[in-house]
Design a protein around this motif. Structure first.
Motif, PDB file in Angstrom:
ATOM      1  N   HIS A 111       0.892  -1.086  -0.066  1.00 31.68           N
ATOM      2  CA  HIS A 111      -0.047   0.146  -0.123  1.00 31.68           C
ATOM      3  C   HIS A 111       0.866   1.314  -0.067  1.00 31.68           C
ATOM      4  O   HIS A 111       1.035   1.904  -1.012  1.00 31.68           O
ATOM      5  CB  HIS A 111      -0.981  -0.081   1.208  1.00 31.68           C
ATOM      6  N   CYS A 142      -1.439  -5.493   8.213  1.00 33.07           N
ATOM      7  CA  CYS A 142      -0.518  -4.411   8.136  1.00 33.07           C
ATOM      8  C   CYS A 142      -0.987  -3.551   9.259  1.00 33.07           C
ATOM      9  O   CYS A 142      -2.169  -2.881   9.253  1.00 33.07           O
ATOM     10  CB  CYS A 142      -0.446  -3.756   6.620  1.00 33.07           C
ATOM     11  N   HIS A 193      -2.272   0.777   8.061  1.00 34.46           N
ATOM     12  CA  HIS A 193      -3.596   1.087   7.541  1.00 34.46           C
ATOM     13  C   HIS A 193      -4.476  -0.048   7.818  1.00 34.46           C
ATOM     14  O   HIS A 193      -5.742   0.074   6.901  1.00 34.46           O
ATOM     15  CB  HIS A 193      -3.963   1.988   6.314  1.00 34.46           C
TER      16      HIS A 193
HETATM   17  S1  FES Z   1       1.037   1.113   4.296  1.00 35.57           S
HETATM   18 FE1  FES Z   1       0.063  -1.062   4.964  1.00 35.57          FE
HETATM   19  S2  FES Z   1      -1.989  -0.585   4.852  1.00 35.57           S
HETATM   20 FE2  FES Z   1      -1.007   1.129   4.582  1.00 35.57          FE
END
Ligand code: FES
Length: 124
Positions: free
Chosen positions: A49, A71, A74
């Motif tokens: 992401h 993760c 976010h």
């Molecule tokens: S960096 Fe992993 S969900 Fe945004």
């Protein structure tokens, strides 16, 4: 190209995850392994992401029920077996997989760039 011992299978909670170092300054430097029974999956610790590390506490890469990778930044959720994002801000993107295999209770990592098929043909 030889495989390198990453850790012992028993060093990884079952089911569970663990941060690990795949090499000395090379690709990929830091990643993590996830164990499900006798199977181990490994990925580079970079979220597709926005490029953050995924862990939200030491060795913490999984959802509360340990069924998916999550993760911490976010909340992207990934399948353990494929690294595919199935929920959150980057559906359809994937974690970068690292080729590993389990042999005699040892988790072995293959050199960067070596495919699973190449590794199988060299080890048989
Ligand atoms: S960096 Fe992993 S969900 Fe945004």
């Amino acid at each position: 190209m030889t495989e390198t011992l990453l850790c012992r299978l028993d060093d990884i909670p079952n089911p569970g995850s663990r941060l690990c170092d795949f090499g000395e300054g090379g690709w990929p430097a830091e990643g993590f392994v996830v164990r499900k029974g006798e199977e181990v999956y490994a990925y580079v610790n970079v979220c597709p992401h926005a490029g953050h590390a995924l862990d939200w506490r030491p060795d913490g890469f999984l959802t509360r029920d340990r069924s998916m990778i999550m993760c911490s930044a976010h909340g992207a959720v990934f399948e353990i077996e494929t690294g595919l994002c199935v929920a959150g801000p980057c559906p359809g993107k994937s974690l970068r997989r690292v080729p590993v295999r389990v042999a005699d209770g040892r988790v072995l990592v293959r050199p960067a760039g070596q495919t699973l098929d190449q590794a199988r043909s060299r080890s048989s």
